[in-house]
Design an enzyme around this catalytic site. Structure first.
Site, short mmCIF file in Angstrom:
data_model
loop_
_atom_site.label_atom_id
_atom_site.label_comp_id
_atom_site.label_asym_id
_atom_site.label_seq_id
_atom_site.Cartn_x
_atom_site.Cartn_y
_atom_site.Cartn_z
N HIS A 228 64.11 -44.37 23.23
CA HIS A 228 64.64 -45.02 22.02
C HIS A 228 66.16 -45.04 22.07
CE1 HIS A 228 66.17 -44.49 17.73
NE2 HIS A 228 65.69 -45.72 17.75
N SER A 229 66.75 -46.16 21.69
CA SER A 229 68.19 -46.29 21.46
C SER A 229 69.00 -45.83 22.66
CB SER A 229 68.56 -45.51 20.19
OG SER A 229 69.84 -45.84 19.75
#
Length: 330
Positions: A132-133
Site C-alpha cells: 500500500h502507498s
C-alpha cells in the site's frame, strides 16, 4: 531453504519483548488467525514483523505506507489468508522496527533495498508482495529492477509518485532540510503526549480523514508508547525524521522505463476517493503498464487512500480473484 529459515525465525521470535503495553483498543483487533511477532536482524537493529498463519511456506510480504505500520493489514489479512503465511512488516522507523542511526536520513530508494535484503535473508527464489502507498511504490521499483524475482505484486492506491509541480517541490526543500536537522537533535527526547482519544483524532486528521476513526486503533497498537512522564498518556513512537523524508519526483522517462519492465502478474486497486495517482501522468503510466504487461489487472473501488484498512471487504474479493485467475498461491 526459505521454509527452514522461516521456521527457525518463528521458534526464535521474542514476542514478549515487543508486545504493546497498550490496553485493548478495539475488539476488531482480534482474529482467529494465529500471529507471531518476529525480529529480522539488520546492522542498526532489527526489522519487526507480524507473521500471520502457521504454515512454514514462503511468506507473502505485506508492506505498509508512509508513517503507518504493519497494523494497516489487520482487517484484511484474515479475509484473504489461505495456504501461505503473510509477513506484515514495519519499515525502519515505523512500528516496532529500529530507527536508522543518528545523523542519517530516510531515502526513498532504501525501501527496495530492504525488500532485496529480506529476499536474501529468507533465501527466497521469488518474492510475493501485498503493498500500500509508500510500500507499493517501493515494491513497484523492486519488481521493475528485479523482474525475474517477483511472482506477483498487489498494490493498493499507489504505483508511482504523483507528478508534483517541480518548482513547489524545490521550494520546500530548504525548510525540510532545516527541520530534518533539528529533528536529529531530538532523537532521545520524548515527544508530546496525549490521551488515547486525542491520539485517535490526531491520527485520523493527520491522514486528512483517510484512516477512519474506527480504524485508527489498528495503527495505534504498533504506533504509540506510554509516556514516562504521565502513564495515562501516550506519544507517537515512529521516528520523527520520517516527516522530513525528501520524496523527490522522478523524471518521467525514468519512471516509464521502470513501468515497462514490470512483467509479473500485477493487481492495482485504486480508491475512488483518494487524491493520489489520479493525475494525467499517473493515468498515462497505468496505460503503459497495461500495454506492456498482459498479466496486469486494474480495479476501482469506493473508498479513501486507506480503503484496505477501512473497507477490507471491498478489497479482499479482488485479491482472491486475482490469485485464482493467475493460478497463484495465497
Amino acid at each position: 531453504m526459505a521454509r527452514r529459515l522461516l521456521s527457525r525465525m518463528i521458534l526464535n521470535s521474542n514476542t514478549t519483548s515487543i508486545k504493546s503495553s497498550l490496553p485493548v483498543l478495539s475488539k476488531k483487533l482480534h482474529s482467529q488467525v494465529p500471529t507471531k511477532e518476529i525480529q529480522i536482524p539488520v546492522k542498526f537493529g532489527h526489522i519487526a514483523g507480524k507473521l500471520w498463519g502457521n504454515s512454514s511456506e514462503r511468506p507473502i510480504l505485506a508492506l505498509h505506507g508512509w508513517q503507518d505500520n504493519a497494523g494497516t493489514w489487520d482487517p484484511l489479512i484474515p479475509m484473504i489468508i489461505k495456504d501461505r503465511p503473510i509477513l506484515a512488516l514495519d519499515f525502519p522507523g515505523h512500528g516496532f522496527s529500529s530507527w536508522i542511526p543518528p545523523d542519517m536520513q530516510y531515502y526513498q530508494w532504501e525501501l527496495p533495498r530492504i525488500i532485496l535484503y529480506l529476499k536474501e535473508y529468507f533465501k527466497m527464489e521469488k518474492v510475493s508482495i501485498l503493498s500500500h502507498s509508500m510500500g507499493a511504490i517501493a515494491s513497484m521499483r523492486f519488481a521493475s529492477v528485479f523482474p525475474d524475482d517477483v511472482d506477483f505484486y498487489i498494490a493498493v492506491d499507489s504505483l508511482i509518485y504523483d507528478d508534483y509541480d517541480l518548482d513547489a517541490v524545490v521550494g520546500k526543500i530548504p525548510t525540510t532540510l532545516k527541520k530534518a536537522l533539528i529533528a536529529q537533535t531530538r532523537l532521545n527526547d520524548e515527544p508530546p503526549a496525549y490521551s488515547l482519544e486525542e491520539m485517535t483524532k490526531i491520527w485520523h486528521l493527520g491522514t486528512r480523514k483517510s484512516v477512519a476513526l474506527e480504524s485508527v486503533p489498528h495503527l495505534l497498537k504498533r504506533g504509540i508508547k506510554p509516556s514516562k512522564a504521565d502513564p495515562n498518556k501516550y506519544y507517537f513512537s515512529r521516528d520523527s525524521r520520517l516527516k522530513y523524508t525528501l520524496f523527490n519526483p522522478e523524471d518521467k522517462k525514468f519512471v516509464e522505463a521502470l513501468v515497462r519492465r514490470l512483467k509479473c502478474p500485477t493487481l492495482y486497486i485504486k480508491a475512488i476517493d483518494s487524491p493520489y495517482s489520479s493525475d494525467a501522468y499517473s493515468i498515462e503510466m497505468r496505460e503503459i503498464l497495461e500495454q506492456n504487461n498482459e498479466n496486469y489487472e486494474f480495479h476501482f473501488v469506493p473508498g479513501t487512500h486507506h480503503v484496505h484498512l477501512n473497507n477490507p471487504e471491498l478489497v479482499a474479493p479482488l485479491i482472491k480473484n486475482f490469485i485464482q485467475n493467475h493460478n497463484l498461491s495465497l
